[in-house]
Motif scaffolding. Structure first.
Motif, PDB file in Angstrom:
ATOM      1  N   MET A   1       0.848  -1.187   0.000  1.00 39.38           N
ATOM      2  CA  MET A   1       0.000   0.000   0.000  1.00 39.38           C
ATOM      3  C   MET A   1       0.885   1.240   0.000  1.00 39.38           C
ATOM      4  SD  MET A   1      -2.780   0.953   2.897  1.00 39.38           S
ATOM      5  CE  MET A   1      -3.526   2.538   2.917  1.00 39.38           C
ATOM      6  N   LYS A   2       0.803   2.041  -1.010  1.00 44.52           N
ATOM      7  CA  LYS A   2       1.587   3.264  -1.109  1.00 44.52           C
ATOM      8  C   LYS A   2       0.735   4.461  -0.711  1.00 44.52           C
ATOM      9  CE  LYS A   2       5.676   2.204  -2.385  1.00 44.52           C
ATOM     10  NZ  LYS A   2       6.753   2.424  -1.509  1.00 44.52           N
ATOM     11  N   VAL A   3       1.349   5.391  -0.017  1.00 44.23           N
ATOM     12  CA  VAL A   3       0.645   6.588   0.427  1.00 44.23           C
ATOM     13  C   VAL A   3       0.825   7.669  -0.620  1.00 44.23           C
ATOM     14  CG1 VAL A   3       0.592   8.384   2.162  1.00 44.23           C
ATOM     15  CG2 VAL A   3       0.972   6.028   2.831  1.00 44.23           C
ATOM     16  N   LEU A   4      -0.249   8.329  -0.995  1.00 46.06           N
ATOM     17  CA  LEU A   4      -0.156   9.435  -1.929  1.00 46.06           C
ATOM     18  C   LEU A   4       0.343  10.663  -1.195  1.00 46.06           C
ATOM     19  CD1 LEU A   4      -3.537   8.975  -3.826  1.00 46.06           C
ATOM     20  CD2 LEU A   4      -1.256   8.259  -4.567  1.00 46.06           C
ATOM     21  N   LEU A   5       1.223  11.393  -1.826  1.00 49.37           N
ATOM     22  CA  LEU A   5       1.795  12.591  -1.201  1.00 49.37           C
ATOM     23  C   LEU A   5       0.944  13.811  -1.556  1.00 49.37           C
ATOM     24  CD1 LEU A   5       5.553  11.935  -1.940  1.00 49.37           C
ATOM     25  CD2 LEU A   5       4.350  11.618   0.204  1.00 49.37           C
ATOM     26  N   ASN A   6      -0.327  13.764  -1.243  1.00 52.04           N
ATOM     27  CA  ASN A   6      -1.222  14.866  -1.600  1.00 52.04           C
ATOM     28  C   ASN A   6      -1.412  15.864  -0.459  1.00 52.04           C
ATOM     29  OD1 ASN A   6      -2.830  13.500   0.170  1.00 52.04           O
ATOM     30  ND2 ASN A   6      -4.326  12.836  -1.342  1.00 52.04           N
ATOM     31  N   GLY A   7      -0.767  15.625   0.662  1.00 50.18           N
ATOM     32  CA  GLY A   7      -0.894  16.535   1.790  1.00 50.18           C
ATOM     33  C   GLY A   7      -2.174  16.347   2.579  1.00 50.18           C
TER      34      GLY A   7
ATOM     35  N   PHE B   1       6.919  -1.790  13.765  1.00 50.90           N
ATOM     36  CA  PHE B   1       5.752  -0.918  13.686  1.00 50.90           C
ATOM     37  C   PHE B   1       4.442  -1.691  13.572  1.00 50.90           C
ATOM     38  CE2 PHE B   1       3.275   2.776  12.104  1.00 50.90           C
ATOM     39  CZ  PHE B   1       3.600   3.644  13.126  1.00 50.90           C
ATOM     40  N   ASP B   2       4.514  -2.905  13.066  1.00 51.33           N
ATOM     41  CA  ASP B   2       3.292  -3.703  12.972  1.00 51.33           C
ATOM     42  C   ASP B   2       2.754  -4.088  14.348  1.00 51.33           C
ATOM     43  OD1 ASP B   2       5.533  -5.387  13.333  1.00 51.33           O
ATOM     44  OD2 ASP B   2       4.476  -7.087  12.444  1.00 51.33           O
ATOM     45  N   THR B   3       3.571  -3.927  15.393  1.00 50.98           N
ATOM     46  CA  THR B   3       3.125  -4.237  16.756  1.00 50.98           C
ATOM     47  C   THR B   3       2.452  -3.044  17.433  1.00 50.98           C
ATOM     48  OG1 THR B   3       5.211  -3.618  17.828  1.00 50.98           O
ATOM     49  CG2 THR B   3       5.007  -5.897  17.036  1.00 50.98           C
TER      50      THR B   3
ATOM     51  N   ALA C   1       2.179   2.390   7.229  1.00 51.31           N
ATOM     52  CA  ALA C   1       3.486   2.059   7.818  1.00 51.31           C
ATOM     53  C   ALA C   1       3.454   0.688   8.485  1.00 51.31           C
ATOM     54  CB  ALA C   1       3.905   3.137   8.806  1.00 51.31           C
ATOM     55  N   GLN C   2       2.325   0.346   9.081  1.00 49.06           N
ATOM     56  CA  GLN C   2       2.193  -0.966   9.713  1.00 49.06           C
ATOM     57  C   GLN C   2       2.261  -2.098   8.689  1.00 49.06           C
ATOM     58  OE1 GLN C   2      -1.461  -0.139  11.928  1.00 49.06           O
ATOM     59  NE2 GLN C   2      -0.324  -0.419  13.833  1.00 49.06           N
ATOM     60  N   HIS C   3       1.987  -1.770   7.451  1.00 49.58           N
ATOM     61  CA  HIS C   3       2.087  -2.758   6.374  1.00 49.58           C
ATOM     62  C   HIS C   3       3.425  -2.652   5.641  1.00 49.58           C
ATOM     63  CE1 HIS C   3      -2.290  -2.806   7.044  1.00 49.58           C
ATOM     64  NE2 HIS C   3      -2.144  -4.084   6.765  1.00 49.58           N
ATOM     65  N   GLY C   4       4.395  -1.975   6.265  1.00 54.64           N
ATOM     66  CA  GLY C   4       5.754  -1.931   5.722  1.00 54.64           C
ATOM     67  C   GLY C   4       6.052  -0.783   4.788  1.00 54.64           C
TER      68      GLY C   4
END
Length: 181
Positions: A1-7, A66-68, A18-21
């Motif tokens: 899962m990638k996060v979009l940098l849209n603010g 972070f997954d914890t 982040a929990q998914h790496g």
């Protein structure tokens, strides 16, 4: 899962990614807390280089685990990770006791200074007084046993609530209050 940098990505979305790496999501979360984390480490270690190293190690460890994270307060969880990294650094220093020759005065006493508190625009007299006050505060702070010092740094220096400090140190709120008293 990638996060979009849209603010417009919320902290919750970043945490989930982040929990998914997703390292990018984790890296977007950290600037929100880096000054707090460095302040905690500096308050415990009294050395800017050691504090920076401890925070770096803590963040690497935090990403790996972070997954914890399933808590309510990321701020408290990250503070706990930094505190643990600082304790590791303190234990390491006890095993390798040394003093840098650069930090000794003419009498051979260790000089404890942190130039981050000095206003570079201040006149020399104000700078001297500021350094003197900072040295007195640091000296007094480091005379305290670590169980009291960590609570003082978290609440009075870094501004965490009693609840956040209790979570970060894994002690009851009443103990936080009594240690501050």
């Amino acid at each position: 899962m990638k996060v979009l940098l849209n603010g417009h990505t919320s902290e919750t979305e970043l945490i989930q990614a982040a929990q998914h790496g997703d390292l990018e999501a984790f890296n977007l979360l950290i600037p929100r807390y880096q000054n707090l984390l460095f302040g905690i480490a500096l308050g415990l270690l009294n050395n800017e280089d050691a504090a920076a190293d401890a925070v770096q190690e803590a963040l690497i460890s935090a990403f790996r685990k972070f997954d914890t994270f399933h808590g309510v307060s990321l701020r408290s969880w990250l503070a706990r990770v930094v505190i643990n990294a600082c304790y590791d650094e303190i234990r390491k220093k006890r095993r390798q006791r040394s003093v840098s020759l650069d930090r000794l005065n003419a009498e051979g006493d260790e000089i404890e200074t942190s130039y981050w508190l000095v206003d570079p625009q201040a006149n020399p007299e104000v700078q001297y007084e500021s350094k003197e006050l900072e040295a007195a505060i640091q000296k007094s702070l480091h005379k305290l046993p670590s169980v009291y010092r960590i609570v003082l740094v978290l609440v009075d220096v870094q501004g965490l609530s009693y609840e956040e400090a209790a979570t970060a140190t894994s002690i009851p709120i009443g103990t936080v209050k009594s240690r501050l008293a």
